[in-house]
Motif scaffolding. Structure first.
Motif, PDB file in Angstrom:
ATOM      1  N   GLY A 349       0.947  -1.128  -0.041  1.00  0.00           N
ATOM      2  CA  GLY A 349      -0.007  -0.065   0.048  1.00  0.00           C
ATOM      3  C   GLY A 349       1.018   1.470  -0.045  1.00  0.00           C
ATOM      4  N   PHE A 350       2.124   1.333  -0.363  1.00  0.00           N
ATOM      5  CA  PHE A 350       3.099   2.319  -0.078  1.00  0.00           C
ATOM      6  C   PHE A 350       2.749   3.398  -1.397  1.00  0.00           C
ATOM      7  CE2 PHE A 350       4.754   0.758   3.414  1.00  0.00           C
ATOM      8  CZ  PHE A 350       5.745   1.939   3.801  1.00  0.00           C
ATOM      9  N   LYS A 351       3.081   4.432  -1.285  1.00  0.00           N
ATOM     10  CA  LYS A 351       3.131   5.246  -2.511  1.00  0.00           C
ATOM     11  C   LYS A 351       4.414   5.413  -3.153  1.00  0.00           C
ATOM     12  CE  LYS A 351      -0.899   7.028  -0.636  1.00  0.00           C
ATOM     13  NZ  LYS A 351      -1.386   6.861   0.635  1.00  0.00           N
ATOM     14  N   ILE A 352       4.632   4.999  -4.396  1.00  0.00           N
ATOM     15  CA  ILE A 352       6.075   4.888  -4.749  1.00  0.00           C
ATOM     16  C   ILE A 352       6.255   5.988  -5.600  1.00  0.00           C
ATOM     17  CG2 ILE A 352       7.305   3.410  -6.468  1.00  0.00           C
ATOM     18  CD1 ILE A 352       5.500   0.995  -5.611  1.00  0.00           C
ATOM     19  N   HIS A 353       7.616   6.370  -5.483  1.00  0.00           N
ATOM     20  CA  HIS A 353       8.117   7.585  -6.254  1.00  0.00           C
ATOM     21  C   HIS A 353       9.273   7.002  -7.032  1.00  0.00           C
ATOM     22  CE1 HIS A 353       6.003  10.993  -4.146  1.00  0.00           C
ATOM     23  NE2 HIS A 353       5.883   9.751  -3.305  1.00  0.00           N
ATOM     24  N   LEU A 354       9.079   7.070  -8.541  1.00  0.00           N
ATOM     25  CA  LEU A 354      10.306   6.352  -8.996  1.00  0.00           C
ATOM     26  C   LEU A 354      10.909   7.365  -9.930  1.00  0.00           C
ATOM     27  CD1 LEU A 354      11.438   3.726 -10.380  1.00  0.00           C
ATOM     28  CD2 LEU A 354       9.630   3.544 -12.182  1.00  0.00           C
ATOM     29  N   HIS A 355      12.396   7.389  -9.736  1.00  0.00           N
ATOM     30  CA  HIS A 355      13.192   8.149 -10.346  1.00  0.00           C
ATOM     31  C   HIS A 355      13.295   7.725 -11.854  1.00  0.00           C
ATOM     32  CE1 HIS A 355      17.624   9.805 -10.799  1.00  0.00           C
ATOM     33  NE2 HIS A 355      17.391   8.918 -11.762  1.00  0.00           N
ATOM     34  N   VAL A 356      12.910   8.483 -12.749  1.00  0.00           N
ATOM     35  CA  VAL A 356      13.004   8.263 -14.235  1.00  0.00           C
ATOM     36  C   VAL A 356      13.622   9.539 -14.906  1.00  0.00           C
ATOM     37  CG1 VAL A 356      11.262   6.629 -14.240  1.00  0.00           C
ATOM     38  CG2 VAL A 356      10.695   8.887 -14.596  1.00  0.00           C
ATOM     39  N   THR A 357      14.574   9.321 -15.651  1.00  0.00           N
ATOM     40  CA  THR A 357      14.951  10.481 -16.550  1.00  0.00           C
ATOM     41  C   THR A 357      14.807  10.521 -17.907  1.00  0.00           C
ATOM     42  OG1 THR A 357      17.269   9.404 -16.409  1.00  0.00           O
ATOM     43  CG2 THR A 357      17.063  10.959 -14.639  1.00  0.00           C
ATOM     44  N   GLY A 358      14.832   9.284 -18.522  1.00  0.00           N
ATOM     45  CA  GLY A 358      14.883   9.397 -19.963  1.00  0.00           C
ATOM     46  C   GLY A 358      13.283   8.467 -20.172  1.00  0.00           C
ATOM     47  N   ASP A 359      13.228   8.672 -21.750  1.00  0.00           N
ATOM     48  CA  ASP A 359      11.714   7.804 -22.045  1.00  0.00           C
ATOM     49  C   ASP A 359      11.752   6.460 -21.870  1.00  0.00           C
ATOM     50  OD1 ASP A 359      13.360   7.411 -24.217  1.00  0.00           O
ATOM     51  OD2 ASP A 359      12.192   8.526 -25.541  1.00  0.00           O
ATOM     52  N   GLY A 382      -1.038   6.849  -5.707  1.00  0.00           N
ATOM     53  CA  GLY A 382       0.245   7.817  -5.514  1.00  0.00           C
ATOM     54  C   GLY A 382       1.315   7.529  -6.362  1.00  0.00           C
ATOM     55  N   PHE A 383       1.400   6.739  -7.246  1.00  0.00           N
ATOM     56  CA  PHE A 383       2.893   6.410  -7.928  1.00  0.00           C
ATOM     57  C   PHE A 383       3.062   7.799  -8.695  1.00  0.00           C
ATOM     58  CE2 PHE A 383       5.482   4.993 -11.390  1.00  0.00           C
ATOM     59  CZ  PHE A 383       6.049   3.864 -10.932  1.00  0.00           C
ATOM     60  N   THR A 384       4.367   7.985  -8.574  1.00  0.00           N
ATOM     61  CA  THR A 384       4.827   9.431  -9.190  1.00  0.00           C
ATOM     62  C   THR A 384       6.108   9.190  -9.959  1.00  0.00           C
ATOM     63  OG1 THR A 384       3.911  10.576  -7.063  1.00  0.00           O
ATOM     64  CG2 THR A 384       5.396  11.869  -8.525  1.00  0.00           C
ATOM     65  N   PHE A 385       5.937   9.725 -11.168  1.00  0.00           N
ATOM     66  CA  PHE A 385       7.132   9.791 -11.935  1.00  0.00           C
ATOM     67  C   PHE A 385       8.043  10.985 -11.459  1.00  0.00           C
ATOM     68  CE2 PHE A 385       4.431   6.905 -14.343  1.00  0.00           C
ATOM     69  CZ  PHE A 385       5.336   5.819 -14.778  1.00  0.00           C
ATOM     70  N   GLU A 386       9.190  10.656 -11.032  1.00  0.00           N
ATOM     71  CA  GLU A 386      10.152  11.624 -10.490  1.00  0.00           C
ATOM     72  C   GLU A 386      10.968  12.346 -11.486  1.00  0.00           C
ATOM     73  OE1 GLU A 386       9.853  13.399  -7.448  1.00  0.00           O
ATOM     74  OE2 GLU A 386       8.133  12.138  -6.635  1.00  0.00           O
ATOM     75  N   HIS A 387      11.367  13.562 -12.015  1.00  0.00           N
ATOM     76  CA  HIS A 387      12.114  14.272 -12.653  1.00  0.00           C
ATOM     77  C   HIS A 387      11.664  14.190 -14.204  1.00  0.00           C
ATOM     78  CE1 HIS A 387      15.008  14.085  -9.543  1.00  0.00           C
ATOM     79  NE2 HIS A 387      15.468  12.768  -9.677  1.00  0.00           N
ATOM     80  N   PHE A 388      11.219  13.051 -14.585  1.00  0.00           N
ATOM     81  CA  PHE A 388      10.586  13.243 -15.954  1.00  0.00           C
ATOM     82  C   PHE A 388      11.043  13.978 -17.217  1.00  0.00           C
ATOM     83  CE2 PHE A 388       6.456  14.647 -18.197  1.00  0.00           C
ATOM     84  CZ  PHE A 388       6.271  13.412 -18.492  1.00  0.00           C
ATOM     85  N   GLY A 389      12.401  13.744 -17.375  1.00  0.00           N
ATOM     86  CA  GLY A 389      13.368  14.570 -18.379  1.00  0.00           C
ATOM     87  C   GLY A 389      12.859  14.256 -19.753  1.00  0.00           C
TER      88      GLY A 389
END
Lengths: 554, 295
Positions: A349-359, A382-389
């Motif tokens: 049940g955690f909200k995951i923040h995933l570091h992603v930089t490229g497509d 709450g899943f979040t794409f972090e950075h999103f370059g």
């Protein structure tokens, strides 16, 4: 105890970010919470029932919700901030604005000025911000000309290389006999890079990570965070260096009455796993962390994971056609290991923040999220794409369909889009970094962050980049992806609150929420968009207490 | 300088099994080289409790004199810590997503070390699928390309036809590794890196070896040509050499060889060549012997 008195703050305008009442004239506060947003007239029933005072110190200013940076690294900032900034772009810091040094001469002159001002001849001088595109070549002889005996350490803006003068080599006991002909160390020029950088950093660590230095850095971070107008930040990888040491220091330095902000702490799952031995043990530990919460420092059910490599190093993983020179990015976490860890936290049940930089990083995140949704559907996850370059329009649609959020580092566009257009990935994709308008159009909860020290911890500056998409060489990049001032303000307030799971309490101004404001001289929604970043921040109010911002300039 | 060998390969390729096998085999006899193995995850390492002398923090000392350290992504600090500890070799397990050549660069940067080859474990059963995977395809290709010598695991689970197709598709020399059993002689530079070190003789039927001893002084230029032209089945060559330009340690892993200036070695030349046993290998080794006699 008697009920606290109501304090009413009239303002030139109040921008609430509450769509049901977007504008108001005053905010009434009791203790740390808002009791009513509206007009003095509408608040009369409160005044009839309770004692109140009118505090009109902000009456000529604009009150907005306290700014939130949902992704910042206090630990990395604490290492950087004691250093001297000599940079090609402007940095507004509480102790002075760093004006740009845009030529080799300007850079060396500024280093010489800083060096001359330090009295103790043995004290090392750390410089951060060198970049060859502006500052030409750097070398040991150039630094020796400034002073050959005092240790001078010059860091590249990216932190991926450094230069040492004679004094620094001696200070670190690095000799020609030892490293003279090794690879990735250019001893004559005092240049250390790639594995060579690691070699020098190992020697520097005792100095830059010394507890007193670290505490000094955190004290400076407090000033920076306040100065940027924040009332909440998130530490988006607690335990990056050393969990226990970081937590102890945060408690000592941040959990104090003079700190005008709170910190949401999101542990780094990979580090937890390494120290606890397994994902399961790490999860159990993460679940127990909220027991340690203090007033300003809070763990909850958010967790940080990493996909692909650093954006600044061109290690983002790209889909076709990749980088112009044909190199490939890197995975920080092997895809299978990422899946394993994600599944454990997802099912808990955690909200995951995933570091992603490229497509390709975004693609991996999407594939895994879709798989987990299939196995065990969750809503409001709450899943979040972090950075999103880098991303594609089709990926943005998928993010929306899978119910995920985006927390973007839009500053990449400002600082890197020109260089990446020419030397990295070509103009088309470089101009579409941080595809933000598409996110809003698809109804995705979209926030902006600094990832400080990757970008200045100035939410108005990030908003300025997102609204104007003008890069450091003054080119307009991807005008279709510009967002409105209102969307940008949402991205640094209510959407940022949603991303860190605190929208019920902060991020907008309405009855019942925490009395967190940022007070601006000008109205960010009606001012010339090119002026956004220069709007003076007068003060913040944190949980009902005003904290003025004194501006000093160099 | 301590030779540093990198063991790379994607998750599931068998790196940990290989390391477990190596540590166990080195513990079986005395007089084996003392090596340091740097790994990324203790959780996976399975060391027989009887072989452990001391377990302290992230380091396990073995009764064989070897150590095994969990480096947690900080190879530099581990290399600093090992300096002066007089290990005969350092074996670094690269992370599954690492480019092994990048890791091998540490041996060129860190004082006190020299590169001694890149070994990459390849999951024979799954490598064709892995190469097509959109997320790791490029990485698998790069790992294979950067290897000096490939270690093929799970080959026994592949049918004969596929085995040959796979071998034909690989760009470099490859040895078979069954269930983590690989001769220490293949993995390590350390054996034969000193005159008194025992040569592991019980090579499996996969290999044929050639021992060459001579009191003659070789010709340096002809030696270099000879080494450049070592035929494909030779996967390892090592030992010491005296030629008209000095004394050298030879290390050859797959297609890469190095000569390091040597001191304190016996006179003459003493070499061992390990080759894959295939039809024609016997004749090839006879040819090598003949060629050596002409150097």
């Amino acid at each position: 105890m008697p009920e606290p008195v109501l304090t009413v703050y009239p303002a030139r305008s109040v921008i609430t970010m509450n769509p049901s009442l977007p504008r108001a004239e005053a905010v009434a506060v009791r203790g740390d919470r808002i009791v009513e947003v509206g007009t003095l007239a509408s608040m009369q029933p409160w005044f009839d029932a309770h004692e109140h005072i009118v505090d009109d110190r902000f009456s000529s200013n604009v009150i907005v919700p306290g700014f939130i940076d949902p992704h910042l690294h206090p630990t990395m900032a604490a290492v950087l901030l004691p250093m001297n900034f000599v940079t090609a772009t402007e940095w507004k810091l509480p102790w002075g604005t760093v004006s740009p040094s845009m030529t080799p001469e300007a850079f060396l002159n500024r280093v010489a000025e800083i060096e001359a001002a330090v009295e103790n001849p043995e004290e090392p001088v750390f410089i951060w911000g060198y970049h060859q595109l502006w500052h030409g070549s750097m070398s040991r002889p150039l630094l020796n000309k400034i002073n050959a005996t005092r240790p001078i350490i010059v860091w590249h803006r990216s932190f991926h290389e450094l230069y040492l003068n004679d004094g620094a080599l001696k200070f670190l006991h690095i000799t020609e006999a030892e490293v003279g002909n090794r690879k990735q160390i250019d001893y004559p020029n005092g240049h250390f890079f790639e594995a060579g950088l690691g070699y020098a950093v190992n020697r520097l660590n005792p100095t830059i990570l010394a507890p007193e230095k670290y505490a000094e850095g955190l004290e400076r971070l407090k000033q920076v965070v306040h100065f940027g107008g924040h009332t909440t930040i998130a530490d988006m990888a607690t335990g990056l260096f050393d969990f226990d040491a970081e937590w102890l220091m945060l408690k000592q330095v941040i959990e104090r009455d003079d700190t005008p902000f709170r910190v949401e702490l999101v542990p780094d799952a990979a580090r937890l796993r390494a120290s606890k031995g397994s994902n399961e043990a790490a999860l159990a530990f993460a679940k127990s962390l909220p027991e340690q919460n203090t007033h300003r420092l809070r763990f909850s059910d958010h967790i940080k994971l990493f996909a692909d490599g650093a954006f600044f190093s061109q290690l983002a993983q790209l889909q076709e056609p990749g980088y112009i020179d044909g190199h490939h990015g890197e995975w920080i976490t092997p895809p299978e290991k990422l899946e394993e860890a994600m599944r454990i936290y997802w099912n808990a049940g955690f909200k995951i923040h995933l570091h992603v930089t490229g497509d390709l990083g975004v693609e991996l995140g999407l594939d895994l999220l879709e798989k987990l949704q299939w196995e065990r559907p969750r809503f409001n996850h709450g899943f979040t794409f972090e950075h999103f370059g880098f991303s594609t329009p089709e990926q943005v649609e998928r993010i929306a369909k899978l119910g995920a959020s985006v927390s973007a580092n839009v500053y990449y566009l400002y600082e890197l889009s020109d260089a990446y257009a020419r030397h990295g990935i070509g103009f088309e994709r470089a101009s579409q970094m941080a595809r933000l308008s598409a996110c809003f159009a698809n109804g995705i909860t979209t926030a902006l962050h600094s990832d400080f020290t990757m970008a200045p911890a100035e939410p108005l500056n990030n908003a300025w980049v997102a609204v104007n998409r003008i890069n450091s060489t003054e080119q307009l990049m991807g005008p279709e992806e510009r967002i409105t001032a209102e969307q940008a303000l949402a991205a640094i307030t209510i959407n940022a609150a949603r991303v860190i799971g605190r929208a019920d309490d902060i991020g907008s101004l309405r009855a019942g929420k925490k009395a967190d404001f940022t007070v601006l001289r000008d109205d960010p929604l009606t001012t010339d968009p090119m002026h956004l970043k220069d709007i003076p921040i007068v003060a913040t109010v944190f949980e009902g207490r005003p904290f003025p911002i004194e501006r000093t300039g160099r | 300088m301590t030779p540093l060998t990198v063991l790379g390969g994607y998750l599931g390729a068998g790196k940990t099994t290989i390391i477990n096998g190596l540590l166990a085999s080195l513990a079986q006899a005395t007089g084996n080289p003392r090596i340091a193995v740097l790994i990324n995850d203790f959780g996976a390492i399975n060391i027989d409790a009887k072989l452990i002398r001391k377990h302290q923090g992230r380091t396990v000392e073995l009764t064989s004199g070897c150590v095994c350290c969990d480096i947690q992504d900080d190879l530099g600090s581990a290399l600093d810590a090992l300096r002066g500890a007089s290990f005969e070799q350092v074996l670094v397990e690269a992370s599954g997503v690492a480019y092994p050549a990048k890791v091998a660069n540490y041996a060129l940067t860190w004082p006190g070390y020299r590169p001694a080859g890149i070994l990459v474990a390849v999951d024979a059963l799954n490598v064709e699928d892995q190469k097509k995977d959109k997320f790791i395809g490029h990485l698998i290709d790069a790992q294979i390309t950067e290897a000096d010598l490939l270690l093929l695991t799970k080959l026994d689970q592949l049918d004969c036809n596929h085995r040959q197709t796979l071998r034909d598709s690989l760009p470099t020399r490859a040895v078979r590794v069954d269930h983590g059993c690989v001769d220490a002689d293949i993995l390590l530079a350390a054996t034969l890196s000193r005159p008194d070190s025992p040569v592991v003789k019980d090579h499996s039927d996969q290999f044929r070896t050639l021992d060459y001893q001579s009191d003659r002084i070789l010709d340096h230029d002809r030696l270099l040509t000879f080494l450049d032209e070592l035929p494909e089945p030779v996967v390892r060559a090592k030992g010491w050499i005296h030629d008209n330009q000095g004394a050298w340690w030879l290390q050859s892993v797959g297609k890469r060889w190095t000569l390091e200036p040597a001191t304190a070695i016996p006179d003459g030349t003493n070499l061992v060549f390990i080759a894959l046993a295939k039809p024609g290998t016997g004749a090839m080794l006879s040819g090598l012997k003949h060629a050596l006699q002409g150097l």
